[in-house]
Design a protein around this motif. Structure first.
Motif, PDB file in Angstrom:
ATOM      1  N   UNK A 143      28.788  92.335  22.509  1.00 27.87           N
ATOM      2  CA  UNK A 143      27.409  91.512  22.816  1.00 27.87           C
ATOM      3  C   UNK A 143      27.162  91.425  24.575  1.00 27.87           C
ATOM      4  N   UNK A 144      25.832  91.501  24.367  1.00 26.46           N
ATOM      5  CA  UNK A 144      25.177  91.239  25.855  1.00 26.46           C
ATOM      6  C   UNK A 144      24.370  90.056  25.662  1.00 26.46           C
ATOM      7  N   UNK A 145      24.253  89.139  26.728  1.00 24.80           N
ATOM      8  CA  UNK A 145      23.484  87.949  26.824  1.00 24.80           C
ATOM      9  C   UNK A 145      23.159  87.233  28.084  1.00 24.80           C
ATOM     10  N   UNK A 146      22.256  86.414  28.137  1.00 24.08           N
ATOM     11  CA  UNK A 146      21.929  85.519  29.353  1.00 24.08           C
ATOM     12  C   UNK A 146      22.275  84.050  29.244  1.00 24.08           C
ATOM     13  N   UNK A 147      22.815  83.560  29.826  1.00 26.20           N
ATOM     14  CA  UNK A 147      23.102  81.797  29.541  1.00 26.20           C
ATOM     15  C   UNK A 147      22.713  81.094  30.731  1.00 26.20           C
ATOM     16  N   UNK A 148      22.742  79.576  30.353  1.00 26.06           N
ATOM     17  CA  UNK A 148      22.764  78.589  31.473  1.00 26.06           C
ATOM     18  C   UNK A 148      23.494  77.765  31.522  1.00 26.06           C
ATOM     19  N   UNK A 149      24.283  77.463  32.587  1.00 25.90           N
ATOM     20  CA  UNK A 149      25.533  76.762  32.609  1.00 25.90           C
ATOM     21  C   UNK A 149      25.043  75.263  33.463  1.00 25.90           C
ATOM     22  N   UNK A 150      25.226  74.068  32.521  1.00 26.17           N
ATOM     23  CA  UNK A 150      24.829  72.780  33.117  1.00 26.17           C
ATOM     24  C   UNK A 150      25.996  72.024  33.791  1.00 26.17           C
ATOM     25  N   UNK A 151      27.151  72.794  33.621  1.00 34.20           N
ATOM     26  CA  UNK A 151      28.479  72.145  34.121  1.00 34.20           C
ATOM     27  C   UNK A 151      29.423  72.076  32.894  1.00 34.20           C
ATOM     28  N   UNK A 165      28.590  71.986  29.876  1.00 36.90           N
ATOM     29  CA  UNK A 165      27.890  72.910  28.582  1.00 36.90           C
ATOM     30  C   UNK A 165      27.309  74.136  28.933  1.00 36.90           C
ATOM     31  N   UNK A 166      27.371  75.173  28.353  1.00 33.17           N
ATOM     32  CA  UNK A 166      26.845  76.392  28.351  1.00 33.17           C
ATOM     33  C   UNK A 166      25.933  76.818  27.278  1.00 33.17           C
ATOM     34  N   UNK A 167      24.604  77.260  27.191  1.00 31.25           N
ATOM     35  CA  UNK A 167      23.855  77.935  26.514  1.00 31.25           C
ATOM     36  C   UNK A 167      23.482  79.215  26.563  1.00 31.25           C
ATOM     37  N   UNK A 168      23.741  80.025  25.442  1.00 32.93           N
ATOM     38  CA  UNK A 168      23.569  81.507  25.688  1.00 32.93           C
ATOM     39  C   UNK A 168      22.678  82.130  24.565  1.00 32.93           C
ATOM     40  N   UNK A 169      21.815  82.975  24.968  1.00 31.69           N
ATOM     41  CA  UNK A 169      21.184  83.963  23.936  1.00 31.69           C
ATOM     42  C   UNK A 169      21.664  85.476  23.974  1.00 31.69           C
ATOM     43  N   UNK A 170      22.140  85.684  22.824  1.00 34.84           N
ATOM     44  CA  UNK A 170      22.794  87.060  22.872  1.00 34.84           C
ATOM     45  C   UNK A 170      22.437  88.170  21.839  1.00 34.84           C
ATOM     46  N   UNK A 171      22.421  89.388  22.120  1.00 32.67           N
ATOM     47  CA  UNK A 171      22.417  90.284  21.106  1.00 32.67           C
ATOM     48  C   UNK A 171      23.774  91.001  20.872  1.00 32.67           C
ATOM     49  N   UNK A 172      24.394  91.190  19.586  1.00 29.67           N
ATOM     50  CA  UNK A 172      25.747  91.641  19.501  1.00 29.67           C
ATOM     51  C   UNK A 172      25.656  93.012  18.407  1.00 29.67           C
ATOM     52  N   UNK A 173      26.625  93.789  18.534  1.00 31.25           N
ATOM     53  CA  UNK A 173      26.845  95.008  17.673  1.00 31.25           C
ATOM     54  C   UNK A 173      28.138  94.898  17.210  1.00 31.25           C
ATOM     55  N   UNK A 174      28.316  95.153  15.677  1.00 34.74           N
ATOM     56  CA  UNK A 174      29.510  95.138  15.136  1.00 34.74           C
ATOM     57  C   UNK A 174      29.592  96.458  14.336  1.00 34.74           C
ATOM     58  N   UNK A 175      30.785  97.013  14.189  1.00 31.39           N
ATOM     59  CA  UNK A 175      31.091  98.052  13.001  1.00 31.39           C
ATOM     60  C   UNK A 175      32.378  98.163  12.722  1.00 31.39           C
ATOM     61  N   UNK A 176      32.876  98.570  11.679  1.00 31.48           N
ATOM     62  CA  UNK A 176      34.059  98.802  10.924  1.00 31.48           C
ATOM     63  C   UNK A 176      34.020  99.419   9.604  1.00 31.48           C
ATOM     64  N   UNK A 177      34.936 100.328   9.440  1.00 29.51           N
ATOM     65  CA  UNK A 177      35.180 101.131   8.063  1.00 29.51           C
ATOM     66  C   UNK A 177      35.930 100.318   7.068  1.00 29.51           C
ATOM     67  N   UNK A 178      35.847 100.831   5.803  1.00 24.64           N
ATOM     68  CA  UNK A 178      36.537 100.169   4.733  1.00 24.64           C
ATOM     69  C   UNK A 178      38.090 100.679   4.953  1.00 24.64           C
ATOM     70  N   UNK A 179      39.023  99.810   4.538  1.00 22.36           N
ATOM     71  CA  UNK A 179      40.330 100.395   4.408  1.00 22.36           C
ATOM     72  C   UNK A 179      40.434 100.999   3.196  1.00 22.36           C
ATOM     73  N   UNK A 180      40.356 102.330   3.186  1.00 19.88           N
ATOM     74  CA  UNK A 180      40.496 103.086   2.133  1.00 19.88           C
ATOM     75  C   UNK A 180      41.645 103.180   1.523  1.00 19.88           C
TER      76      UNK A 180
END
Length: 228
Positions: free
Chosen positions: A73-81, A83-98
């Motif tokens: 994932x990639x994102x941008x956040x703001x650190x208040x000390x 506490x941190x707040x973030x907005x992110x865009x993420x990607x996941x992928x996985x194949x079935x255990x055949x």
């Protein structure tokens, strides 16, 4: 679930609860905007069919395990000390255990990919100026592309589905941040995530059916936060 991995995931929280003192808090914590990038492995993930009788008429297993996959994932956040707040865009992928899904003489195949847009919040627990455990979590929406099949015989018959749908995603995180420089922090963390409210069209034999899998899993992630 992998018990040893689950215990490691929350080790930072246990250490912090046992060892933090008010004196450990840093009055000069940096605050402001930062960028973040994370990447890692999906360690233990699966798809669980939902509904009152989700296995009626289907050859798909109620719980289908996946092999290790990619999570980032990639994102941008703001650190208040503290506490941190973030907005992110993420990607996941996985194949079935055949191998696991093929038990009983079936031929199994499948893969799931997801693009997630979300927001998250984290509490930092300063143990020193350089080592800062954190806990937190987030919510978002995932655009999931998934296909699954479990067939047998010749010609092959069984159950299968494929398609794309939006689902509700949430995750819980724990880890530790290590200050590399005054403005750069390296993260080592673990995450449990779940995506629900998914519906995919498919077939039980030649009969149309709708499948409602719930995706969940554990991930180990390495990240970097760069303050601006």
């Amino acid at each position: 679930m992998v018990p040893a991995f689950r215990h490691c995931a929350f080790a930072a929280l246990a250490i912090a609860a046992a060892g933090i003192t008010p004196a450990a808090a840093q009055d000069d914590q940096s605050t402001g905007v930062y960028g973040v990038a994370r990447a890692g492995l999906s360690i233990d993930s699966n798809a669980r069919l939902q509904g009152k009788n989700p296995t009626a008429g289907t050859t798909l297993q109620r719980d289908t395990d996946y092999k290790r996959g990619f999570n980032g994932e990639l994102g941008i956040g703001y650190d208040t000390g503290p506490f941190r707040l973030e907005g992110t865009v993420g990607y996941t992928t996985a194949g079935v255990d055949k191998k696991q899904a093929a038990t009983g003489g079936f031929t199994a195949d499948g893969r799931t990919k997801a693009l997630t847009i979300g927001a998250a919040g984290y509490f930092d627990i300063p143990m020193s100026a350089h080592v800062v455990p954190y806990v937190g979590g987030g919510v978002g929406m995932s655009r999931v592309s998934s296909r699954m099949s479990r067939l047998s015989g010749s010609p092959a018959t069984g159950s299968r589905y494929s398609g794309k749908d939006w689902g509700f995603n949430w995750h819980l995180d724990a880890g530790v941040g290590i200050a590399a420089t005054q403005s750069t922090t390296v993260e080592l963390g673990a995450r449990y995530s779940r995506t629900s409210s998914l519906r995919f069209d498919g077939f039980n034999g030649t009969t149309k059916a709708q499948f409602r899998p719930r995706m969940s899993g554990w991930s180990a992630m390495l990240g970097i936060r760069q303050a601006f």
